[in-house]
Scaffold this motif. Structure first.
Motif, short mmCIF file in Angstrom:
data_model
loop_
_atom_site.label_atom_id
_atom_site.label_comp_id
_atom_site.label_asym_id
_atom_site.label_seq_id
_atom_site.Cartn_x
_atom_site.Cartn_y
_atom_site.Cartn_z
N ASP A 43 0.82 -1.22 0.00
CA ASP A 43 0.00 0.00 0.00
C ASP A 43 0.86 1.27 0.00
O ASP A 43 0.36 2.37 0.20
N ARG A 44 2.16 1.11 -0.20
CA ARG A 44 3.07 2.28 -0.23
C ARG A 44 4.00 2.17 -1.45
O ARG A 44 5.18 2.48 -1.36
N LEU A 45 3.47 1.73 -2.56
CA LEU A 45 4.33 1.59 -3.75
C LEU A 45 4.91 2.96 -4.11
O LEU A 45 4.21 3.97 -4.10
N GLY A 46 6.18 2.97 -4.44
CA GLY A 46 6.88 4.24 -4.71
C GLY A 46 7.77 4.65 -3.54
O GLY A 46 8.54 5.62 -3.64
N LEU A 47 7.67 3.90 -2.42
CA LEU A 47 8.41 4.29 -1.21
C LEU A 47 9.92 4.23 -1.41
O LEU A 47 10.65 5.15 -1.02
N ALA A 48 10.41 3.16 -2.02
CA ALA A 48 11.87 3.03 -2.20
C ALA A 48 12.42 4.24 -2.96
O ALA A 48 13.49 4.77 -2.63
N GLY A 160 5.66 4.09 -8.40
CA GLY A 160 4.48 3.66 -7.66
C GLY A 160 3.21 4.03 -8.40
O GLY A 160 3.21 4.18 -9.63
N GLU A 161 2.13 4.21 -7.65
CA GLU A 161 0.83 4.58 -8.23
C GLU A 161 0.33 5.81 -7.48
O GLU A 161 0.72 6.06 -6.35
N ASP A 166 0.28 8.82 -2.35
CA ASP A 166 -0.38 9.74 -1.43
C ASP A 166 -0.31 9.27 0.02
O ASP A 166 -0.41 10.08 0.95
N ARG A 167 -0.14 7.98 0.21
CA ARG A 167 -0.13 7.45 1.59
C ARG A 167 1.25 7.53 2.25
O ARG A 167 1.38 7.30 3.45
N ILE A 168 2.28 7.82 1.45
CA ILE A 168 3.65 7.75 1.99
C ILE A 168 3.93 8.91 2.93
O ILE A 168 3.72 10.07 2.58
N THR A 169 4.38 8.57 4.13
CA THR A 169 4.71 9.59 5.13
C THR A 169 6.20 9.55 5.44
O THR A 169 6.91 8.60 5.06
N ARG A 170 6.65 10.56 6.16
CA ARG A 170 8.05 10.57 6.56
C ARG A 170 8.38 9.35 7.43
O ARG A 170 9.46 8.78 7.33
N ASP A 171 7.43 8.94 8.26
CA ASP A 171 7.66 7.75 9.10
C ASP A 171 7.92 6.51 8.25
O ASP A 171 8.78 5.68 8.57
N ASP A 172 7.16 6.39 7.16
CA ASP A 172 7.39 5.25 6.26
C ASP A 172 8.82 5.29 5.69
O ASP A 172 9.48 4.26 5.57
#
Lengths: 416, 415
Positions: A43-48, A160-161, A166-172
């Motif tokens: 649910d956090r695609l694009g995080l890397a 990502g998508e 939109d769901r990615i936060t600094r904590d992630d």
């Protein structure tokens, strides 16, 4: 021109390969952190990629600009990329600044602070770039065929998508960094005017105590090949044609046969696809076949774009060429393909950055440097019988097909 | 022409100039024939002929069919290619250094193309595909509009690929007239960089090109007026908006050339003002500054790509940076950064025959002689805040310039 190559595992866990080329004027270094898009939470695609974009945007000692200024102070050209199974950080410097370059890499990889403003910007720019993909039909087709052919894990796009970005936060971002940035996941390759001991000493000093030294991040994720045929309507002047085919991984005994087969298909101006699709019929400006190699896996792609009135012929010709590869293959054709691979290796060898990249690839795929001569010997040993056996044992069916454009192709050869 | 090492030069009696850079530390060699002609040397009805001709030169000669050209290159493992720009066409290849003679032999043969009639219509379709491909890319469409507006009234205004209708209507005879005039030895240069013996290259060139007839062509180029204004092109199928601000700059042969390059890097290269003040504010995923330069004119283009609703903000941000660099002295550390990176870049260039071929092509075509890496480093070292200020006084960028906008939004309004 004489190269000496070494490979060692440092006490701190870093795996190092060094090609010493004493007469070069520069040194190239590549750091690979063995974590990539496959490690993104679903649910956090694009995080890397957000991690890669922000990891040098502030450290315990410096703010974002000061990090860039510190690299510029030594004239280092540095870049980074997000890939499926690794984040790559490269640098090209004059020999006298190598230690400083390693020190700066250690500083941001170890003590990144991920300021909120830069995480927000990276997410926002990721959204922009996803939109920009729509304005580049070739890149969009690559994304779509990759997603379809590889399946849900290896088929992830670095951007990502929209909804997952939109769901990615600094904590992630911080969590990803803390859990994956460590010496046990680091492979470092360096080439140019550098001695292996000096590189090892610098890496040992600057990365000492950086996370666990235990080797990890080297799992193999199998391709979940998805045979399908999908058309995406789009208002463009050309139709994009993209095919994914099952391939062999780099470590496979037949890998070098496959490499020669790709050269026959798309290696030079006399290759099959260029000759039949472009030269003889003028159906395309570009047509190409290439391989992608996640760890322990292989996928081949064929791509082309053609005007609407020609797209069905282009499509049918590509399929015909894939099917008839071994029908009339000659020794001369095989020899040309081998020569092309040989000369490509010589050309790459003249460029310090390219030699470093090849060394980093060796570490990633083979776990050790493989001498260029050994690779050449494997290529030179390929015979016509090998190629026929390759196509018989590894048929390029089923296929994963994507077309993109204003017209859905109605070619007869639509079988996946 | 006398040249100091590592360069050697020789001119054949028919006017073909040959320039060789000896690079003893490498295994490969790059060679290229420069035809000193491009889109700006065309007439409007033949817009695109230079580029189409570049394709046709791969399609057959008195000695080789198109297929044989491709086979001969591939038998060397050579990496051949060609490009056409507004003012030049370069055919080049890279091979093992030991194969440089064979490489030159094939390239030279291509320069005497027979424009094979049976290939002409097929290749026309390939070029039309290339044009269609460019129309599907936002940035290519924007660049075409930049040329069309900034160079209005001048032959630099049309795209190198030409226009579909002009290409579709073009005949082989028309192309042949252009070919005979412009591909004569007195309008061409053979360049070579790599681990080669210059005398051997001269001998090979004499054998392959010595019988070519000069045309006595005198190029009739005139510098353009760099226009100012506003132009927008609404294209619904794109998602993003490109904004470009264009200003006149010092030509490639001007002594301010290196200073202008450094100014562009400070404004819009890596770790630049635009990177931090535009990209890293989230306004644009890609923004920068680069110079489009020719021997008699140049422009500095500040550009960015953004969401359509942010077109005004992006334009304001680009203008703000143009004004700031015009009115506040550039800091020494910004200049030093450019110099440091140039030194590394030049060191790397010095080990790559293809890179050196590109650079000596530029130097010889525009400046009449090649420059060593060391000479170029020295010229970069001479850049200072004062030279940047002088350059911006002579070529100001704080005025209107030409504002170009392409994307789904009709902004600024077409009126």
């Amino acid at each position: 021109m004489i190269e000496s190559t070494t490979h060692r595992r440092l006490e701190n866990g870093i795996e190092l390969a060094c090609a010493t080329l004493p007469h070069r004027r520069a040194v190239a270094i590549e750091f690979r952190m063995l974590a990539g898009t496959v490690d993104d939470p679903a649910d956090r695609l694009g995080l890397a990629r957000v991690v890669e974009e922000t990891v040098a945007k502030g450290t315990a000692k410096r703010d974002a600009r000061a990090v860039s200024d510190a690299f510029d102070a030594i004239g280092a050209s540095h870049s980074s990329w997000t890939e499926r199974e690794c984040l790559r950080f490269t640098s090209l410097t004059l020999p006298e600044y190598v230690d400083r370059s390693i020190e700066l890499h250690a500083e941001f990889l170890r003590t990144a602070t991920f300021p909120q403003q830069f995480v927000d910007v990276a997410v926002e720019l990721g959204r922009h770039e996803l939109q920009a993909l729509d304005d580049d039909p070739q890149a969009l087709a690559d994304k779509l065929v990759g997603r379809q052919a590889y399946g849900p894990i290896l088929g992830r796009h670095p951007l990502g998508e929209f909804e997952t970005l939109d769901r990615i936060t600094r904590d992630d971002v911080v969590t990803f960094w803390r859990s994956t940035f460590e010496t046990g996941r680091m492979q470092v390759a360096t080439a140019g005017a550098i001695e292996a001991d000096a590189a090892a000493d610098s890496l040992q000093r600057h990365f000492d105590g950086f996370g666990s030294p235990d080797s990890c991040g080297r799992d193999i994720r199998p391709i979940e090949f998805n045979a399908a045929r999908t058309h995406y309507p789009k208002d463009t002047q050309q139709v994009q044609i993209a095919l994914g085919l099952r391939g062999l991984p780099k470590g496979h005994p037949e890998y070098f046969v496959q490499r020669v087969v790709l050269a026959i298909l798309s290696g030079g101006m006399s290759s099959r696809l260029f000759t039949e699709v472009r030269e003889k019929q003028g159906l395309v400006y570009w047509v190409s076949a290439w391989g992608e190699f996640p760890r322990g896996a292989g996928m081949l792609f064929v791509g082309a774009s053609s005007r609407i009135e020609h797209c069905e012929r282009a499509y049918a010709t590509i399929f015909r060429e894939l099917d008839r590869l071994t029908e009339d293959i000659t020794q001369e054709e095989l020899d040309r393909a081998i020569t092309q691979i040989e000369v490509s290796m010589v050309i790459r060898g003249d460029r310090t950055g390219a030699r470093c990249g090849e060394l980093a690839d060796d570490l990633f795929h083979y776990g050790q440097p493989v001498p260029v001569e050994e690779k050449l010997a494997r290529v030179r040993a390929v015979t016509l019988d090998d190629i026929k056996r390759y196509q018989s044992e590894h048929p390029w069916r089923p296929r994963s097909i994507v077309t993109l454009g204003p017209k859905e192709i109605e070619a007869q050869s639509t079988e996946c | 022409m006398r040249m100091s090492p590592p360069f050697s030069s020789h001119t054949l009696s028919n006017g073909l100039k040959i320039v060789v850079e000896h690079m003893p530390g490498v295994n490969t060699a790059a060679a290229g024939f420069l035809a000193r002609t491009g889109a700006r040397d065309e007439v409007p009805s033949l817009a695109g002929v230079s580029h189409f001709l570049e394709h046709m030169c791969f399609k057959g000669t008195p000695n080789r069919t198109a297929r044989q050209i491709n086979l001969d290159f591939d038998n060397l493992g050579g990496h051949p290619n060609a490009f056409t720009s507004q003012d030049r066409t370069l055919y080049h290849a890279v091979t093992r250094a030991s194969d440089v003679d064979k490489q030159i032999d094939i390239l030279a043969d291509m320069m005497r193309s027979t424009l094979v009639p049976e290939e002409f219509e097929t290749e026309k379709q390939t070029v039309l595909n290339e044009i269609a491909m460019s129309h599907d890319h936002l940035e290519y469409v924007a660049f075409d509009l930049v040329l069309d507006k900034v160079f209005a009234g001048h032959s630099l205004r049309w795209p190198v690929l030409g226009y579909e209708d002009a290409i579709a209507a073009m005949s082989r005879d028309q192309m042949n007239d252009y070919f005979q005039q412009h591909y004569a030895p007195d309008n061409m240069i053979l360049l070579c960089a790599g681990n080669v013996d210059p005398q051997q290259v001269f001998t090979t060139a004499g054998r392959c090109c010595g019988q070519w007839e000069p045309s006595g062509l005198r190029r009739k180029r005139r510098p353009p007026t760099i226009r100012t204004g506003i132009a927008a092109k609404q294209v619904d199928r794109f998602n993003q908006q490109v904004i470009a601000l264009c200003f006149a700059g010092p030509p490639a042969v001007d002594t301010m050339h290196d200073t202008a390059e450094a100014t562009a890097i400070i404004l819009g290269g890596d770790n630049s003002r635009l990177f931090w003040n535009v990209v890293q504010t989230g306004l644009s995923s890609r923004a920068g500054a680069w110079r489009l330069e020719y021997e008699d004119c140049a422009m500095l283009i500040l550009f960015g790509i953004t969401e359509p609703q942010n077109a005004e903000k992006l334009t304001d941000a680009l203008r703000a940076e143009a004004a700031r660099i015009s009115h506040e002295p550039v800091a020494d550390h910004e200049i030093q950064r450019v110099k440091n990176k140039q030194r590394t870049g030049l060191a790397v260039e010095g080990e790559s025959p293809p890179h050196r071929l590109n650079q000596i092509t530029d130097d010889v075509d525009y400046r009449g002689r090649p420059r060593t890496v060391e000479q170029r480093v020295a010229q970069v070292e001479a850049i200072s805040a004062r030279t940047i200020s002088e350059c911006l006084e002579r070529y100001p960028i704080d005025g209107d310039g030409y504002l170009i906008s392409v994307g789904p939004r009709d902004w600024p309004a077409s009126s």
